[in-house]
Motif scaffolding. Structure first.
Motif, PDB file in Angstrom:
ATOM      1  N   THR A  37       0.837  -1.199   0.000  1.00 58.60           N
ATOM      2  CA  THR A  37       0.000   0.000   0.000  1.00 58.60           C
ATOM      3  C   THR A  37       0.870   1.246   0.000  1.00 58.60           C
ATOM      4  O   THR A  37       1.812   1.363   0.785  1.00 58.60           O
ATOM      5  CB  THR A  37      -0.905   0.023   1.238  1.00 58.60           C
ATOM      6  OG1 THR A  37      -1.726  -1.151   1.228  1.00 58.60           O
ATOM      7  CG2 THR A  37      -1.779   1.266   1.262  1.00 58.60           C
ATOM      8  N   GLY A  43      -4.288   5.117   3.856  1.00 56.44           N
ATOM      9  CA  GLY A  43      -4.903   4.300   4.897  1.00 56.44           C
ATOM     10  C   GLY A  43      -6.224   3.735   4.430  1.00 56.44           C
ATOM     11  O   GLY A  43      -6.504   3.643   3.250  1.00 56.44           O
ATOM     12  N   ASP A  44      -7.068   3.370   5.338  1.00 54.39           N
ATOM     13  CA  ASP A  44      -8.347   2.788   4.983  1.00 54.39           C
ATOM     14  C   ASP A  44      -9.448   3.854   5.024  1.00 54.39           C
ATOM     15  O   ASP A  44      -9.181   5.043   5.132  1.00 54.39           O
ATOM     16  CB  ASP A  44      -8.676   1.611   5.917  1.00 54.39           C
ATOM     17  CG  ASP A  44      -8.702   2.059   7.382  1.00 54.39           C
ATOM     18  OD1 ASP A  44      -8.841   3.276   7.634  1.00 54.39           O
ATOM     19  OD2 ASP A  44      -8.608   1.177   8.257  1.00 54.39           O
ATOM     20  N   ARG A  49      -3.423   6.157   8.946  1.00 52.82           N
ATOM     21  CA  ARG A  49      -2.220   6.374   8.149  1.00 52.82           C
ATOM     22  C   ARG A  49      -1.703   5.062   7.556  1.00 52.82           C
ATOM     23  O   ARG A  49      -2.005   3.971   8.038  1.00 52.82           O
ATOM     24  CB  ARG A  49      -1.142   6.994   9.028  1.00 52.82           C
ATOM     25  CG  ARG A  49      -0.581   6.032  10.060  1.00 52.82           C
ATOM     26  CD  ARG A  49       0.286   6.720  11.080  1.00 52.82           C
ATOM     27  NE  ARG A  49       0.916   5.741  11.973  1.00 52.82           N
ATOM     28  CZ  ARG A  49       1.560   6.033  13.070  1.00 52.82           C
ATOM     29  NH1 ARG A  49       1.655   7.315  13.453  1.00 52.82           N
ATOM     30  NH2 ARG A  49       2.122   5.095  13.812  1.00 52.82           N
ATOM     31  N   VAL A  50      -0.883   5.194   6.503  1.00 51.47           N
ATOM     32  CA  VAL A  50      -0.158   4.054   5.958  1.00 51.47           C
ATOM     33  C   VAL A  50       1.139   3.929   6.749  1.00 51.47           C
ATOM     34  O   VAL A  50       1.966   4.842   6.752  1.00 51.47           O
ATOM     35  CB  VAL A  50       0.151   4.251   4.463  1.00 51.47           C
ATOM     36  CG1 VAL A  50       1.010   3.105   3.940  1.00 51.47           C
ATOM     37  CG2 VAL A  50      -1.133   4.356   3.664  1.00 51.47           C
ATOM     38  N   ASP A  51       1.323   2.796   7.429  1.00 53.23           N
ATOM     39  CA  ASP A  51       2.511   2.611   8.246  1.00 53.23           C
ATOM     40  C   ASP A  51       3.021   1.186   8.070  1.00 53.23           C
ATOM     41  O   ASP A  51       2.578   0.451   7.175  1.00 53.23           O
ATOM     42  CB  ASP A  51       2.237   2.947   9.716  1.00 53.23           C
ATOM     43  CG  ASP A  51       1.032   2.193  10.276  1.00 53.23           C
ATOM     44  OD1 ASP A  51       0.689   1.120   9.731  1.00 53.23           O
ATOM     45  OD2 ASP A  51       0.438   2.669  11.267  1.00 53.23           O
ATOM     46  N   THR A  54       0.421  -1.466   8.129  1.00 53.99           N
ATOM     47  CA  THR A  54      -0.320  -1.547   6.865  1.00 53.99           C
ATOM     48  C   THR A  54       0.370  -2.512   5.918  1.00 53.99           C
ATOM     49  O   THR A  54      -0.267  -3.351   5.266  1.00 53.99           O
ATOM     50  CB  THR A  54      -0.412  -0.160   6.203  1.00 53.99           C
ATOM     51  OG1 THR A  54      -0.872   0.800   7.144  1.00 53.99           O
ATOM     52  CG2 THR A  54      -1.341  -0.194   4.997  1.00 53.99           C
ATOM     53  N   HIS A  55       1.694  -2.390   5.827  1.00 58.03           N
ATOM     54  CA  HIS A  55       2.447  -3.260   4.921  1.00 58.03           C
ATOM     55  C   HIS A  55       2.529  -4.689   5.434  1.00 58.03           C
ATOM     56  O   HIS A  55       2.538  -5.640   4.634  1.00 58.03           O
ATOM     57  CB  HIS A  55       3.844  -2.671   4.685  1.00 58.03           C
ATOM     58  CG  HIS A  55       3.825  -1.464   3.816  1.00 58.03           C
ATOM     59  ND1 HIS A  55       4.948  -0.694   3.566  1.00 58.03           N
ATOM     60  CD2 HIS A  55       2.816  -0.871   3.125  1.00 58.03           C
ATOM     61  CE1 HIS A  55       4.628   0.307   2.765  1.00 58.03           C
ATOM     62  NE2 HIS A  55       3.338   0.222   2.494  1.00 58.03           N
ATOM     63  N   ASP A  58      -0.537  -6.203   4.252  1.00 62.47           N
ATOM     64  CA  ASP A  58      -0.452  -6.512   2.816  1.00 62.47           C
ATOM     65  C   ASP A  58       0.201  -7.871   2.600  1.00 62.47           C
ATOM     66  O   ASP A  58      -0.250  -8.676   1.771  1.00 62.47           O
ATOM     67  CB  ASP A  58       0.375  -5.450   2.087  1.00 62.47           C
ATOM     68  CG  ASP A  58      -0.302  -4.089   2.015  1.00 62.47           C
ATOM     69  OD1 ASP A  58      -1.539  -4.036   2.117  1.00 62.47           O
ATOM     70  OD2 ASP A  58       0.427  -3.085   1.860  1.00 62.47           O
ATOM     71  N   ASP A 137      -0.095  11.557   6.572  1.00 65.41           N
ATOM     72  CA  ASP A 137       0.139  11.347   5.144  1.00 65.41           C
ATOM     73  C   ASP A 137       1.514  11.833   4.704  1.00 65.41           C
ATOM     74  O   ASP A 137       1.765  12.033   3.525  1.00 65.41           O
ATOM     75  CB  ASP A 137      -0.945  12.036   4.323  1.00 65.41           C
ATOM     76  CG  ASP A 137      -1.019  13.540   4.608  1.00 65.41           C
ATOM     77  OD1 ASP A 137      -0.317  14.002   5.534  1.00 65.41           O
ATOM     78  OD2 ASP A 137      -1.775  14.235   3.903  1.00 65.41           O
ATOM     79  N   PRO A 173       5.599   6.171   2.269  1.00 63.89           N
ATOM     80  CA  PRO A 173       4.939   6.719   3.466  1.00 63.89           C
ATOM     81  C   PRO A 173       5.918   6.732   4.644  1.00 63.89           C
ATOM     82  O   PRO A 173       6.496   5.704   4.997  1.00 63.89           O
ATOM     83  CB  PRO A 173       3.774   5.752   3.694  1.00 63.89           C
ATOM     84  CG  PRO A 173       3.514   5.141   2.344  1.00 63.89           C
ATOM     85  CD  PRO A 173       4.851   5.026   1.698  1.00 63.89           C
ATOM     86  N   THR A 176       5.961   4.180   7.570  1.00 61.99           N
ATOM     87  CA  THR A 176       6.433   2.809   7.358  1.00 61.99           C
ATOM     88  C   THR A 176       7.860   2.651   7.865  1.00 61.99           C
ATOM     89  O   THR A 176       8.277   1.544   8.219  1.00 61.99           O
ATOM     90  CB  THR A 176       6.371   2.420   5.871  1.00 61.99           C
ATOM     91  OG1 THR A 176       7.242   3.279   5.111  1.00 61.99           O
ATOM     92  CG2 THR A 176       4.950   2.537   5.338  1.00 61.99           C
TER      93      THR A 176
END
Length: 506
Positions: A37, A43-44, A49-51, A54-55, A58, A137, A173, A176
């Motif tokens: 992602t 994010g969703d 947030r994408v962190d 999140t990965h 995935d 973000d 991001p 991450t």
């Protein structure tokens, strides 16, 4: 059928694995590259947030999508940053993972953010400073051109492939890299393989040497479930040598690879074996971090200061000035009528070079201040990773420094050491050396990643006309004084000492 799930590093996507995946498929395996992602997915739907988590999710989703009937199990492959979400996913699905493969990176411990593995220390510090104000973000923009080198060596990547890497790069991001990896330990017993890219850092021999020093943090690398492979390429083998990488992955899945020997297996370990020359004992005096080995001749006498390499674990015992090789060199010098001085310095990590340089400079002044030493006739002799400390003395050689020597030295930082700036780069400092003589002892069976820095240095020295004498040990290895007690090595040590003393007493 073995199933490979491959996780990309920063700024890249599933596309970097295309050629490797195709070769794995052609060999009868199933291969999937994970699309992590990225920004813009923000994010969703709840706006999170994408962190790193999140990965991790995935990769877990990619694992769950694999048919449970896959008889070869899942081999989870992470490249650099990709190792963090891969390991996080393996921790949550350990029962499904047959092996974890780390491509040019190391397994991180629980609680470590991916930021800790960013090789360039200046870049890492700058990103850490952004952490306090980073928004949900916030992103790190991808590099271009030479900027990729701050993330790893681009050696071996064809120009067209490097252009594609830049063209398809996406922002990373920031969270991450900042979010700590959380592990339960469930994957601790999953077999692991490390793929070391030697044009970006150390190879298997260098890792074995570090294990031999007995650092508890490295003991797990010698577990029978851990194997290693080397690829003579830079940080992106999926772009520089996809066929070779695919072959290594297939062999890793089959349980092949080099296994390290646990510390203490060799008795005594290589660095504690006898010096290759028989030299009689000499009076020795210890003053702080310096030992003086004294000649029979009345003073004041010239001195040779021997500077050990590293980085070495802080808890190594005995310390280098009590190793047979350095005692041997110092006694040999004393037997030739000069003071032999050995030094302990605090080079315990690649971040410690400035501290080690200060330790060595203070030790040299301590030697010069001794009334039995001719303060205007001193030579410095560096070994291995201590070779980077040579740069300060080349750049501004003092009048009392009559000669420098370097045995199997590292003369430019290895790419994955992340030493930004030019202070500890003898390759760049040699044009300033003027008439200062240098004796360089070169091991013919040197580790390729170290040999490359020596050749780079000799090329630079040749361009500026530096006074360099090369003493070769064609069949000698790194640390040949205790590893290879053969006649050509003995002759090389005698010649090197003779050359240093000739310049020291001229």
């Amino acid at each position: 059928m073995t199933v490979f799930i491959m996780v990309p590093g920063v700024f890249t996507g599933a596309h970097v694995w295309e050629e490797t995946a195709a070769r794995l498929a052609a060999a009868g395996a199933e291969a999937h590259a994970v699309a992590l992602t990225g920004p813009g997915a923000a994010g969703d739907k709840a706006g999170r947030r994408v962190d790193l988590e999140t990965h991790v999710a995935d990769v877990v989703a990619a694992i769950d999508a694999v048919d449970r009937s896959a008889d070869g199990g899942i081999v989870l492959v992470g490249h650099a940053y990709g190792i963090h979400p891969a390991l996080g996913a393996a921790d949550r699905r350990a029962e499904r993972i047959a092996r974890i493969v780390c491509v040019d990176g190391a397994l991180p411990p629980d609680g470590a953010p991916a930021l800790a593995a960013v090789p360039d220390r200046e870049l890492r510090a700058r990103l850490a400073a952004r952490a306090a104000t980073a928004g949900a973000d916030d992103v790190l923009e991808p590099p271009s051109g030479d900027g990729w080198q701050r993330w790893g060596s681009t050696a071996g990547i064809p120009d067209a492939a490097l252009d594609r890497l830049t063209a398809r790069a996406v922002p990373q991001p920031l969270h991450t890299l900042l979010q700590p990896l959380r592990l339960t330990g469930a994957a601790a017993f999953v077999p692991t393989t490390g793929v070391l890219c030697t044009h970006n850092g150390g190879g298997i021999e260098l890792v074995q040497k570090m294990v031999d020093f007995g650092d508890p943090a490295l003991a797990a690398l010698a577990d029978e479930r851990v194997t290693f492979f080397e690829l003579a390429t830079g940080h992106w083998p999926m772009l520089s040598c996809p066929a070779e990488l695919a072959e290594v992955l297939l062999r890793a899945a089959a349980g092949e690879g080099h296994r390290l020997e646990p510390a203490g297996t060799a008795q005594p370990p290589a660095h504690l074996r006898p010096f290759l020359l028989e030299v009689p004992e000499r009076p020795r005096e210890r003053r702080e971090n310096v030992d003086l080995h004294l000649p029979d001749a009345p003073g004041p006498r010239p001195a040779v200061v021997f500077v050990h390499g590293g980085p070495l674990p802080a808890g190594v015992r005995p310390t280098p000035r009590d190793w047979p090789s350095f005692i041997g060199y110092a006694r040999y010098a004393a037997g030739q009528g000069v003071v032999g001085a050995t030094v302990d310095h605090r080079l315990h990590d690649v971040t410690d070079y400035a501290r080690a340089a200060a330790d060595v400079a203070a030790a040299v002044e301590r030697v010069r201040a001794d009334p039995r030493v001719a303060a205007d006739r001193v030579a410095l002799w560096f070994f291995s990773g201590g070779g980077l400390l040579l740069a300060d003395w080349l750049r501004t050689p003092p009048g009392w420094l009559r000669c420098v020597a370097a045995s199997y030295p590292i003369l430019a930082p290895l790419p994955d050491w992340g030493l930004s700036g030019g202070r500890f780069r003898p390759v760049d400092a040699v044009p300033d050396a003027g008439a200062l003589p240098l004796v360089l002892i070169r091991a013919g069976r040197e580790m390729p990643e170290i040999a490359a820095t020596v050749e780079e240095f000799l090329t630079a020295a040749g361009r500026c006309g530096a006074d360099v004498e090369v003493v070769d040990v064609p069949h000698g290895r790194h640390g040949f004084e205790t590893l290879d007690p053969i006649e050509e090595a003995r002759a090389a040590v005698r010649r090197a000492m003779r050359s240093v003393l000739t310049r020291l007493t001229a």
